[in-house]
Design a protein around this motif. Structure first.
Motif, PDB file in Angstrom:
ATOM      1  N   THR A  30       0.825  -1.198   0.000  1.00  0.00           N
ATOM      2  CA  THR A  30       0.000   0.000   0.000  1.00  0.00           C
ATOM      3  C   THR A  30       0.868   1.261   0.000  1.00  0.00           C
ATOM      4  O   THR A  30       0.638   2.174  -0.796  1.00  0.00           O
ATOM      5  CB  THR A  30      -0.949   0.000   1.210  1.00  0.00           C
ATOM      6  N   GLY A  31       1.888   1.291   0.864  1.00  0.00           N
ATOM      7  CA  GLY A  31       2.734   2.487   0.965  1.00  0.00           C
ATOM      8  C   GLY A  31       3.412   2.811  -0.356  1.00  0.00           C
ATOM      9  O   GLY A  31       3.401   3.960  -0.817  1.00  0.00           O
ATOM     10  N   TYR A  32       3.970   1.806  -1.014  1.00  0.00           N
ATOM     11  CA  TYR A  32       4.698   2.095  -2.245  1.00  0.00           C
ATOM     12  C   TYR A  32       3.786   2.213  -3.459  1.00  0.00           C
ATOM     13  O   TYR A  32       4.185   2.787  -4.473  1.00  0.00           O
ATOM     14  CB  TYR A  32       5.877   1.126  -2.424  1.00  0.00           C
ATOM     15  N   ALA A  33       2.562   1.717  -3.344  1.00  0.00           N
ATOM     16  CA  ALA A  33       1.589   2.036  -4.394  1.00  0.00           C
ATOM     17  C   ALA A  33       1.299   3.534  -4.369  1.00  0.00           C
ATOM     18  O   ALA A  33       1.016   4.138  -5.406  1.00  0.00           O
ATOM     19  CB  ALA A  33       0.306   1.231  -4.195  1.00  0.00           C
ATOM     20  N   VAL A  53      -6.302   2.324  -0.678  1.00  0.00           N
ATOM     21  CA  VAL A  53      -4.916   2.068  -0.323  1.00  0.00           C
ATOM     22  C   VAL A  53      -4.542   2.728   1.005  1.00  0.00           C
ATOM     23  O   VAL A  53      -3.934   2.105   1.875  1.00  0.00           O
ATOM     24  CB  VAL A  53      -3.986   2.560  -1.461  1.00  0.00           C
ATOM     25  N   THR A  54      -4.932   3.983   1.173  1.00  0.00           N
ATOM     26  CA  THR A  54      -4.557   4.641   2.419  1.00  0.00           C
ATOM     27  C   THR A  54      -5.297   4.038   3.608  1.00  0.00           C
ATOM     28  O   THR A  54      -4.750   3.955   4.708  1.00  0.00           O
ATOM     29  CB  THR A  54      -4.823   6.160   2.351  1.00  0.00           C
ATOM     30  N   ALA A  55      -6.538   3.599   3.378  1.00  0.00           N
ATOM     31  CA  ALA A  55      -7.263   2.961   4.480  1.00  0.00           C
ATOM     32  C   ALA A  55      -6.570   1.662   4.892  1.00  0.00           C
ATOM     33  O   ALA A  55      -6.347   1.409   6.082  1.00  0.00           O
ATOM     34  CB  ALA A  55      -8.713   2.698   4.073  1.00  0.00           C
ATOM     35  N   ILE A  56      -6.200   0.838   3.897  1.00  0.00           N
ATOM     36  CA  ILE A  56      -5.512  -0.419   4.231  1.00  0.00           C
ATOM     37  C   ILE A  56      -4.186  -0.121   4.930  1.00  0.00           C
ATOM     38  O   ILE A  56      -3.802  -0.774   5.889  1.00  0.00           O
ATOM     39  CB  ILE A  56      -5.247  -1.273   2.970  1.00  0.00           C
ATOM     40  N   HIS A  57      -3.494   0.902   4.422  1.00  0.00           N
ATOM     41  CA  HIS A  57      -2.195   1.244   5.012  1.00  0.00           C
ATOM     42  C   HIS A  57      -2.360   1.624   6.486  1.00  0.00           C
ATOM     43  O   HIS A  57      -1.546   1.261   7.328  1.00  0.00           O
ATOM     44  CB  HIS A  57      -1.553   2.386   4.221  1.00  0.00           C
ATOM     45  N   ARG A  58      -3.402   2.346   6.795  1.00  0.00           N
ATOM     46  CA  ARG A  58      -3.597   2.746   8.187  1.00  0.00           C
ATOM     47  C   ARG A  58      -3.989   1.568   9.060  1.00  0.00           C
ATOM     48  O   ARG A  58      -3.510   1.439  10.189  1.00  0.00           O
ATOM     49  CB  ARG A  58      -4.673   3.822   8.275  1.00  0.00           C
ATOM     50  N   ILE A  59      -4.877   0.734   8.555  1.00  0.00           N
ATOM     51  CA  ILE A  59      -5.301  -0.413   9.368  1.00  0.00           C
ATOM     52  C   ILE A  59      -4.106  -1.318   9.668  1.00  0.00           C
ATOM     53  O   ILE A  59      -3.856  -1.718  10.807  1.00  0.00           O
ATOM     54  CB  ILE A  59      -6.413  -1.204   8.632  1.00  0.00           C
ATOM     55  N   LEU A 147      10.731   3.592  13.901  1.00  0.00           N
ATOM     56  CA  LEU A 147      10.631   4.939  13.320  1.00  0.00           C
ATOM     57  C   LEU A 147       9.434   5.053  12.385  1.00  0.00           C
ATOM     58  O   LEU A 147       8.740   6.083  12.360  1.00  0.00           O
ATOM     59  CB  LEU A 147      11.919   5.285  12.563  1.00  0.00           C
ATOM     60  N   LEU A 148       9.182   4.012  11.619  1.00  0.00           N
ATOM     61  CA  LEU A 148       8.047   4.061  10.698  1.00  0.00           C
ATOM     62  C   LEU A 148       6.730   4.150  11.456  1.00  0.00           C
ATOM     63  O   LEU A 148       5.817   4.880  11.058  1.00  0.00           O
ATOM     64  CB  LEU A 148       8.050   2.827   9.792  1.00  0.00           C
ATOM     65  N   ALA A 149       6.639   3.395  12.546  1.00  0.00           N
ATOM     66  CA  ALA A 149       5.396   3.428  13.322  1.00  0.00           C
ATOM     67  C   ALA A 149       5.194   4.809  13.923  1.00  0.00           C
ATOM     68  O   ALA A 149       4.093   5.370  13.865  1.00  0.00           O
ATOM     69  CB  ALA A 149       5.429   2.353  14.411  1.00  0.00           C
ATOM     70  N   SER A 151       6.551   7.793  12.934  1.00  0.00           N
ATOM     71  CA  SER A 151       6.269   8.818  11.925  1.00  0.00           C
ATOM     72  C   SER A 151       4.909   8.586  11.284  1.00  0.00           C
ATOM     73  O   SER A 151       4.183   9.539  10.975  1.00  0.00           O
ATOM     74  CB  SER A 151       7.383   8.853  10.870  1.00  0.00           C
ATOM     75  N   GLY A 152       4.537   7.329  11.104  1.00  0.00           N
ATOM     76  CA  GLY A 152       3.232   7.024  10.523  1.00  0.00           C
ATOM     77  C   GLY A 152       2.096   7.543  11.388  1.00  0.00           C
ATOM     78  O   GLY A 152       1.135   8.150  10.901  1.00  0.00           O
ATOM     79  N   LEU A 153       2.231   7.327  12.696  1.00  0.00           N
ATOM     80  CA  LEU A 153       1.188   7.812  13.602  1.00  0.00           C
ATOM     81  C   LEU A 153       1.119   9.333  13.593  1.00  0.00           C
ATOM     82  O   LEU A 153       0.045   9.923  13.663  1.00  0.00           O
ATOM     83  CB  LEU A 153       1.456   7.306  15.024  1.00  0.00           C
ATOM     84  N   PHE A 177       9.292  11.874   3.957  1.00  0.00           N
ATOM     85  CA  PHE A 177      10.321  11.357   4.849  1.00  0.00           C
ATOM     86  C   PHE A 177       9.956   9.949   5.332  1.00  0.00           C
ATOM     87  O   PHE A 177      10.766   9.023   5.294  1.00  0.00           O
ATOM     88  CB  PHE A 177      10.501  12.311   6.036  1.00  0.00           C
ATOM     89  N   HIS A 178       8.722   9.791   5.761  1.00  0.00           N
ATOM     90  CA  HIS A 178       8.232   8.491   6.231  1.00  0.00           C
ATOM     91  C   HIS A 178       8.397   7.428   5.134  1.00  0.00           C
ATOM     92  O   HIS A 178       8.883   6.331   5.383  1.00  0.00           O
ATOM     93  CB  HIS A 178       6.767   8.665   6.661  1.00  0.00           C
ATOM     94  N   GLY A 179       8.022   7.795   3.922  1.00  0.00           N
ATOM     95  CA  GLY A 179       8.126   6.835   2.824  1.00  0.00           C
ATOM     96  C   GLY A 179       9.570   6.479   2.503  1.00  0.00           C
ATOM     97  O   GLY A 179       9.897   5.323   2.259  1.00  0.00           O
TER      98      GLY A 179
ATOM     99  N   ASN B  50      -3.352  12.724   1.208  1.00  0.00           N
ATOM    100  CA  ASN B  50      -3.755  12.578  -0.184  1.00  0.00           C
ATOM    101  C   ASN B  50      -2.692  12.800  -1.244  1.00  0.00           C
ATOM    102  O   ASN B  50      -2.908  13.574  -2.170  1.00  0.00           O
ATOM    103  CB  ASN B  50      -4.886  13.553  -0.511  1.00  0.00           C
ATOM    104  N   PRO B  51      -1.572  12.176  -1.139  1.00  0.00           N
ATOM    105  CA  PRO B  51      -0.600  12.383  -2.214  1.00  0.00           C
ATOM    106  C   PRO B  51      -1.088  11.778  -3.515  1.00  0.00           C
ATOM    107  O   PRO B  51      -0.612  12.139  -4.575  1.00  0.00           O
ATOM    108  CB  PRO B  51       0.641  11.660  -1.710  1.00  0.00           C
ATOM    109  N   SER B  52      -2.035  10.897  -3.434  1.00  0.00           N
ATOM    110  CA  SER B  52      -2.323  10.099  -4.613  1.00  0.00           C
ATOM    111  C   SER B  52      -3.727  10.286  -5.150  1.00  0.00           C
ATOM    112  O   SER B  52      -4.179   9.521  -5.969  1.00  0.00           O
ATOM    113  CB  SER B  52      -2.091   8.627  -4.269  1.00  0.00           C
TER     114      SER B  52
END
Ligand code: HEM
Ligand code: HEM
Lengths: 347, 136
Positions: A30-33, A53-59, A147-149, A151-153, A177-179, B50-52
């Motif tokens: 999801t993140g790299y999509a 995608v963003t919903a799945i990424h957050r869950i 760090l990802l967790a 920055s993601g939060l 940065f997170h990505g 919303n980058p995408s």
């Protein structure tokens, strides 16, 4: 001898590894999509567009927080965890093992250092809990995931983000940065899949992370002599190994190089990225390369599931072997008619 | 953990510590969800960077650009880290690739006659029980 080799993971660790893998693969996809939406437009569409995608990424992100905190807590409160702590720190052996690996590749050493050995065989007693690669993997993955967790939060939290960044552009920079942080993890996992999928003695998957050590019988040579070799020369190479490992190795290299290049030229910062397909400096080659990288991850996901299938079969076989005594206390585990003796012949 | 507990499974972790850790993990996850999102359910209310988003997204209102130098630096730094780690990881891939080739060379070829090959170093080839992979 069997190529099951000695497991080192407990059952809890194998389960954790599988869940972590599943979750992180979903975060990757999801993140790299999102980040590589030029190249992975089909993944974006497949997973429900930007919103899906963003919903799945957050869950799955919340899942990662739960997994990481679970693991840290377990390591702190259990004596096993605390006593293992020294075993993840780098030591001189690890440097030796790295040097010897290079010598081994150049033909100047006959075998890999115990701290590098994946296939231990008869020499299992020499092998530490973690190889030098294993220690590196633990270190890098732990730092990255933490760090990802965090920055993601931060990105997720409206208030958290607003408190830190005044403009939306600054907020976006933080998302970038997170990505970018995840790129190291992404490349590392591709290597990890190659390392544990393509070892000739274990191909197509090393079961150590899937079959708990308690379920693997310890093998000791009958006579007390020191074994000369690991016994790898007794194993037969799989007929498909040569071609598959070459193709998969090439895909791993191309995938790593491509996501690295993509992360530099296609991350959408500081210039706003054209979001239409074909925007940015993306090229056909980069598109193919990044997609190959995703295939490598997909193979990893499949292998991780396959590892669990092998574990279930192995459990059934163990149960079958002790069937007579088990009959006494009657009715428990369901063995749904697997053919345990022949489970080494698939593929 | 399952119905197979009586199999030879000497868990390294006690049931209690696993349970406690699981509860802590889920609690922290729940709290961070609450912190990040509140309990407004439904993703409509998710804060979206919303980058995408199709036909717009970040690009469209990226007017002022990032004005925080520290972030610029952070991004440059992480790019550098990505490249350095990437190169290192590639080296590791190549070392392992080559090592695997050598190890494969030490193994028997697929068609090789098993009984003959073993005679040299004696010992019984307990073949056939190669669970876990296709050593066939
Ligand atoms: C995102 C996914 C994954 C993550 C985060 C992950 C993480 C880890 C970590 C931290 C270790 C311990 C350090 C080490 O020994 O290298 C490990 C070990 C291991 N992993 Fe993974 N892993 C993932 C996916 C996979 C996959 C797909 C496979 C199978 C192809 C795999 C196979 C193994 C094996 C066999 C070991 C044991 C190595 C040993 O102790 O000798 N992992 N993994
Ligand atoms: C292995 C772990 C992770 C990886 C590899 C990863 C990767 C990514 C990537 C590549 C992006 C897109 C960045 C861009 O637009 O350039 C992203 C965005 C995001 N990530 Fe992660 N991430 C991970 C973990 C997490 C976690 C744990 C959370 C939250 C708890 C999280 C929350 C977010 C959010 C909220 C966004 C912004 C999505 C949007 O645009 O609406 N991520 N992540």
């Amino acid at each position: 001898m069997s190529n099951l080799d000695h497991g080192k993971f407990t059952r809890v660790t194998t389960l954790f590894h599988s869940l972590l893998g599943l979750d992180v693969f979903l975060l990757f996809f999801t993140g790299y999509a999102i980040m590589f939406n030029d190249e992975l437009w089909w993944m974006l569409t497949l997973m429900g567009g930007a919103s899906g995608v963003t919903a799945i990424h957050r869950i799955t992100g919340i899942g990662l927080v739960a997994l990481v905190v679970f693991w840290i807590t377990l390591q702190l409160i259990s004596s096993t965890g605390r006593s293992n702590f020294s075993k993840i720190l780098p030591a001189k052996d690890d440097i030796d093992a790295f040097i010897q690996d290079i010598q081994f590749v150049l033909g100047r050493a006959d075998e890999r250092h115990p701290s590098a050995r994946q296939f231990a065989g008869y020499k299992a007693d020499e092998v530490p809990l973690l190889s030098y690669i294993g220690k590196g993997v633990v270190a890098i993955f732990s730092i990255e995931l933490t760090l990802l967790a965090i920055s993601g939060l931060l990105i997720w939290s409206k208030t958290g983000l607003a408190a830190m960044f005044q403009t939306k552009a600054a907020a976006m920079a933080f998302v970038t940065f997170h990505g970018l942080l995840g790129v190291i993890m992404l490349m590392g996992v591709m290597f990890h899949v190659f390392e544990h999928g393509m070892h000739p003695a274990f191909y197509p998957v090393e079961t150590k992370a899937f079959i708990p050590r308690s379920m693997v019988p310890e093998h000791h040579s009958e006579d007390d002599e020191e074994p000369d070799t690991t016994g790898i020369e007794r194993l037969s190479l799989s007929p498909s190994w040569r071609s598959v490992s070459t193709i998969f190795g090439a895909m791993t290299v191309i995938g790593i190089v491509s996501v690295l290049i993509g992360s530099i030229f296609d991350e959408g910062y500081p210039v706003p990225r054209e979001l239409a397909i074909g925007g940015g400096p993306s090229s056909i080659l980069l598109t193919i390369g990044i997609n190959l990288g995703m295939v490598v991850l997909g193979v990893g996901l499949v292998l991780s599931m396959y590892g669990n299938v092998l574990r279930i079969r192995w459990e059934q076989q163990l149960e079958e072997e002790r069937e007579p005594p088990a009959a006494a206390d009657g009715g428990e585990p369901q063995t749904d008619g697997g053919q345990p003796e022949s489970d080494d012949t698939e593929n | 953990m399952t119905d197979r507990d009586d199999l030879p499974d000497v868990n390294g972790y006690s049931r209690a510590s696993v349970l406690i850790s699981a509860v802590v993990g889920l609690a922290v996850a729940g709290l961070s969800l609450f912190w990040a999102q509140g309990f407004r359910v439904g993703y409509e209310s998710l804060y979206r960077v919303n980058p995408s988003v199709e036909g717009g997204g970040i690009g469209s209102d990226w007017v002022f650009g990032n004005t925080i130098p520290a972030l610029d630096f952070l991004i440059a730094l992480i790019h550098a880290a990505d490249v350095i780690m990437g190169a290192f990881i590639l080296v590791m891939v190549f070392i392992h690739w080559a090592a695997f080739q050598r190890l494969a060379g030490q193994m028997r070829d697929p068609g090789e006659d098993v009984s003959e090959a073993v005679a040299a170093d004696g010992g019984s080839p307990t073949g056939g029980d190669g669970q876990g992979g296709d050593s066939a």
